[in-house]
Motif scaffolding. Structure first.
Motif, PDB file in Angstrom:
ATOM      1  N   MET A 335       0.847  -1.205   0.000  1.00 57.59           N
ATOM      2  CA  MET A 335       0.000   0.000   0.000  1.00 57.59           C
ATOM      3  C   MET A 335       0.873   1.242   0.000  1.00 57.59           C
ATOM      4  N   GLN A 336       1.907   1.222   0.841  1.00 60.21           N
ATOM      5  CA  GLN A 336       2.811   2.396   0.905  1.00 60.21           C
ATOM      6  C   GLN A 336       3.478   2.610  -0.453  1.00 60.21           C
ATOM      7  N   ARG A 337       3.893   1.513  -1.082  1.00 58.29           N
ATOM      8  CA  ARG A 337       4.554   1.639  -2.399  1.00 58.29           C
ATOM      9  C   ARG A 337       3.588   2.262  -3.405  1.00 58.29           C
ATOM     10  N   ASP A 338       2.351   1.763  -3.415  1.00 65.22           N
ATOM     11  CA  ASP A 338       1.364   2.291  -4.370  1.00 65.22           C
ATOM     12  C   ASP A 338       1.086   3.769  -4.096  1.00 65.22           C
ATOM     13  N   ALA A 339       1.029   4.107  -2.794  1.00 62.03           N
ATOM     14  CA  ALA A 339       0.732   5.507  -2.449  1.00 62.03           C
ATOM     15  C   ALA A 339       1.841   6.432  -2.934  1.00 62.03           C
ATOM     16  N   LEU A 480       3.295   8.281   6.856  1.00 61.17           N
ATOM     17  CA  LEU A 480       4.713   7.927   6.908  1.00 61.17           C
ATOM     18  C   LEU A 480       5.529   8.924   6.081  1.00 61.17           C
ATOM     19  N   ASP A 481       5.040   9.209   4.878  1.00 60.24           N
ATOM     20  CA  ASP A 481       5.721  10.159   4.007  1.00 60.24           C
ATOM     21  C   ASP A 481       5.804  11.521   4.705  1.00 60.24           C
ATOM     22  N   ARG A 517      -5.475   8.038  13.840  1.00 58.90           N
ATOM     23  CA  ARG A 517      -5.718   7.833  12.407  1.00 58.90           C
ATOM     24  C   ARG A 517      -4.420   8.068  11.659  1.00 58.90           C
ATOM     25  N   ALA A 518      -4.252   7.276  10.605  1.00 56.36           N
ATOM     26  CA  ALA A 518      -3.098   7.470   9.719  1.00 56.36           C
ATOM     27  C   ALA A 518      -3.625   7.333   8.309  1.00 56.36           C
ATOM     28  N   PHE A 519      -2.883   7.874   7.359  1.00 57.99           N
ATOM     29  CA  PHE A 519      -3.342   7.817   5.968  1.00 57.99           C
ATOM     30  C   PHE A 519      -2.308   7.111   5.109  1.00 57.99           C
ATOM     31  N   ILE A 520      -2.792   6.290   4.196  1.00 56.12           N
ATOM     32  CA  ILE A 520      -1.936   5.711   3.154  1.00 56.12           C
ATOM     33  C   ILE A 520      -2.716   5.905   1.863  1.00 56.12           C
TER      34      ILE A 520
END
Ligand code: SAM
Length: 728
Positions: A335-339, A480-481, A517-520
């Motif tokens: 998911m992180q890679r796609d984001a 994360l970004d 809450r976190a976003f990806i």
């Protein structure tokens, strides 16, 4: 929540004041007839000139902000067209919505797309005026020229003649169902504009072929209109099947999954087309998030059409979605890679709703509650946005839209205008999804209770705007970004991108939060930040701490937070609060050269401003300074002091921890036991300091336990921990 609020920005305050003045002046004209009817030649010349000037302004890069003004709310027309009375442009009065009437008009210039679509129109009496359409499809989805190109005839329900900011006037349409496009041969088109069909054009095949032509040119919405026309001309069973399957493909291309499914299911069955029909059905079910049903269709396909090798891959892909949807099992690293790779970062994963449900929450309305006991770090929700407006801040050429709502004194910067459009479009084209959104909190706004008229869905743009105002979240590309980039901390960030996550919208506010809450990409990941009992209400902060934020937020959402922290603040003397604020300000102003001893003494003074122990009332203001001090001690090779301050910092957030103090020489490490969980605000940073400090002191058992707790907090704050080791 966390949206970019421009209400305090001087450059926008001036625009807001100007807009309010315009509104006031416009209201003074209410009910009056326009003084001057502009002649056709002048309007066309003016329109073309303004178009060119505007285009030039954009292409010169002079416009970094596009301003979008919301008018005072008005309802969409809910009357059938048969019941409406025809009026002409000359009958219209300013600032009225002319309920119970309709206009038939024809576009006389090519359209211009700004924040809305602008064109000049005439009626049968050759009277002319400009027309502004809002919330229509994007240029890439449907070119403005295809929607309302020169010569297009439309019916406008409840026409709304508005005074514009430059003192002229124009018709404005905010609700998608208030404009009905007519085919030029439609009998409702005035005879002077109507074209009569030749006999050759009066059959299903003609319209189907026309539809195919549009489809071939990727003009899917135009193709749908032609296929729909074809169905009106009594096609044979074979023709009907082909038309419906073609139209269903066009519906899929335009993300109208319900309509695509309905076409497949209502198409007469034919042996030659079964594979095509199953293929469309599987795509529609996938688009609707009905992954289990989709997998059954794919299995049927794989059995019936063994030669179709791509089905196996699609099936494997769909089974991944089922694992996500039903069990919350995600490939978060993927998911992180796609984001990071996809623009817009709209990811192909399923929504998971964990052990939570909506229940009444007393005076707060509804809230989200746990249905079983959960552990800190546990996944509660991983929700795909119903709609997500991405603003690419890395793209320097990207314009920012400023949404000005003079009626409600609101200015927001970023994706909210686009979000209103996206939600309106999605509901208009997938009406069975309406309940998911219209049931969300919308304050005192009175929505119309009609969902469809003449087979056309009614979507109230102002209801959507209210819902977005109260329920949308500003979001980074990924949390994360956002953490790994330089700049303000996650806590201090506001975001231009925003989205609507319906399930997360039921969560009420408390400064004493128990989830994060976190976003990806366009996913929101919600995890517990502490152990939570079954049947407990989930709560998080709507805004970042700080008095100004609190006041603004309380006004915006219309409630006063009554958590332990706010209640205690209320009970604390204003003198004490002022002293606390003064110390915070002084501490913030301290550079890195200041001696730790000085900070210690200020923190000691700050502690005296609290009335109750931190285990009863968390001390949010003090925590960050204590962590910074712990980091200083670590850097100065004083790990014992780092441990002391680190634990004190956690204590300030309300944690009660046993077994974490340094063991006496010669004794073994204890077991860290969290007797009471506190408020988590990125406390993995504090656990990291503790873990390093224990390591330096040779307390390796405590080192690994601190790392374990750090990882739980990291997971809750970032949404996942696959990236934990690379960010130690
Ligand atoms: C995003 S909605 C939350 C869900 C909402 N309670 C519902 O019934 O749909 C925000 C609204 O919930 C209510 N709310 C949220 N937190 C609250 C709190 N701590 N105290 C009172 N009302 C609250 C307010 O009416 C606020 O405008």
């Amino acid at each position: 929540m966390d949206i970019d609020d421009g209400s305090d920005m001087p450059e926008f305050i001036e625009t807001l004041q100007r807009q309010k003045e315009n509104l006031r002046r416009a209201q003074a004209q209410k009910g009056k007839k326009p003084e001057f009817m502009i002649p056709r030649f002048l309007l066309v010349a003016q329109f073309r000139h303004q178009n060119m000037a505007q285009q030039q302004k954009y292409s010169n890069g002079q416009c970094h902000f596009k301003t979008s003004f919301l008018p005072a709310a008005y309802p969409p027309s809910t009357e059938s067209l048969d019941k409406l009375k025809k009026v002409m442009i000359k009958d219209l009065c300013l600032e009225l919505h002319h309920e119970g009437t309709f206009l038939v008009v024809r576009s006389i210039t090519p359209p211009n797309r700004l924040t809305g679509i602008l064109t000049a129109i005439e009626d049968e009496n050759d009277h002319v005026v400009t027309l502004q359409l809002y919330n229509q499809e994007e240029e890439t989805e449907r070119p403005a020229d295809e929607l309302i190109g020169e010569g297009t005839v439309v019916m406008l329900k409840n026409p709304y003649l508005k005074t514009t900011s430059d003192g002229s006037y124009g018709l404005r349409v905010d609700h998608l169902s208030d404009i009905v496009r007519l085919e030029r041969h439609d009998e409702r088109v005035p005879s002077k504009w109507r074209i009569n069909l030749y006999d050759d054009n009066k059959n299903a095949l003609f319209w189907k072929n026309l539809g195919n032509e549009f489809f071939g040119n990727a003009q899917y919405r135009a193709a749908i209109e032609r296929y729909t026309e074809a169905l009106k001309y009594g096609p044979t069973e074979d023709e009907e099947r082909i038309i419906k399957l073609n139209r269903s493909m066009a519906f899929l291309k335009t993300q109208q999954f319900e309509a695509a499914l309905s076409d497949v299911e209502s198409a007469p069955n034919g042996p030659n087309l079964v594979e095509k029909a199953l293929d469309r059905k599987a795509q529609a079910l996938y688009g609707l998030g009905k992954y289990r049903e989709c997998s059954l269709v794919l299995k049927e396909m794989s059995q019936k059409f063994a030669g179709n090798t791509s089905v196996h891959q699609r099936l494997a892909h769909t089974i991944d979605r089922i694992k996500e949807q039903e069990r919350g099992l995600y490939d978060f690293a993927g998911m992180q890679r796609d984001a990071s790779a996809k623009r817009p970062p709209h990811l192909d994963f399923a929504t998971y709703v964990g052990p939570v449900e909506v229940r009444p929450s007393g005076s707060k309305g509804r809230g989200l509650f746990t249905t079983k006991a959960v552990k800190a770090g546990e996944l509660l929700l991983c929700e795909k946005a119903f709609a997500h407006a991405f603003v690419d801040t890395d793209n320097e050429k990207q314009d920012l839209t400023v949404l000005i709502d003079a009626e409600r004194d609101l200015i927001t910067v970023g994706g909210q205008t686009e979000l209103i459009r996206l939600v309106a479009q999605k509901l208009y084209h997938n009406p069975s999804m309406a309940g998911t959104i219209t049931g969300l909190h919308h304050g005192s706004y009175q929505a119309v209770n009609v969902s469809e008229v003449d087979g056309i869905p009614i979507v109230d743009t102002f209801l959507i705007s209210r819902i977005i105002g109260l329920n949308c979240f500003g979001c980074p590309l990924s949390t994360l970004d956002s953490m790994t980039r330089a700049g303000p901390s996650i806590d201090e960030k506001v975001h231009h991108s925003c989205g609507l996550w319906p399930m997360a919208s039921y969560i009420n506010h408390s400064c004493d939060q128990n989830i994060a809450r976190a976003f990806i990409g366009d996913f929101m990941v919600v995890r517990a930040t502490r152990d939570i009992d079954s049947g407990s209400e989930l709560k998080w902060r709507y805004y970042q701490t700080g008095q100004d934020n609190k006041k603004r937020a309380d006004k915006h959402w219309g409630f006063q937070c009554d958590c332990v922290i706010c209640t205690d603040d209320q009970a604390t003397s204003s003198k004490m609060l002022a002293e606390r604020r003064r110390l915070v300000k002084t501490l913030l102003a301290q550079g890195s050269a200041v001696r730790p001893g000085k900070i210690e003494s200020m923190l000691a003074k700050m502690k005296l401003t609290y009335r109750k122990p931190a285990s009863e009332v968390p001390r949010m203001n003090i925590y960050n300074f204590q962590v910074r001090l712990a980091i200083r001690y670590l850097e100065n090779n004083q790990p014992d002091k780092a441990v002391e301050r680190g634990l004190e910092a956690l204590g300030s957030l309300g944690f009660v921890i046993e077994g974490a103090a340094m063991p006496k020489p010669g004794t073994s490490n204890g077991t860290i036991l969290i007797k009471q969980w506190g408020v988590d605000c990125d406390i993995f940073k504090c656990w990291r300091v503790l873990s390093n400090a224990y390591g330096m002191l040779g307390a390796f058992g405590l080192e690994s336990q601190a790392e374990h707790f750090g990882k739980i907090s990291y997971k809750a704050c970032m949404g996942e921990d696959s990236s934990f080791d690379s960010h130690k």
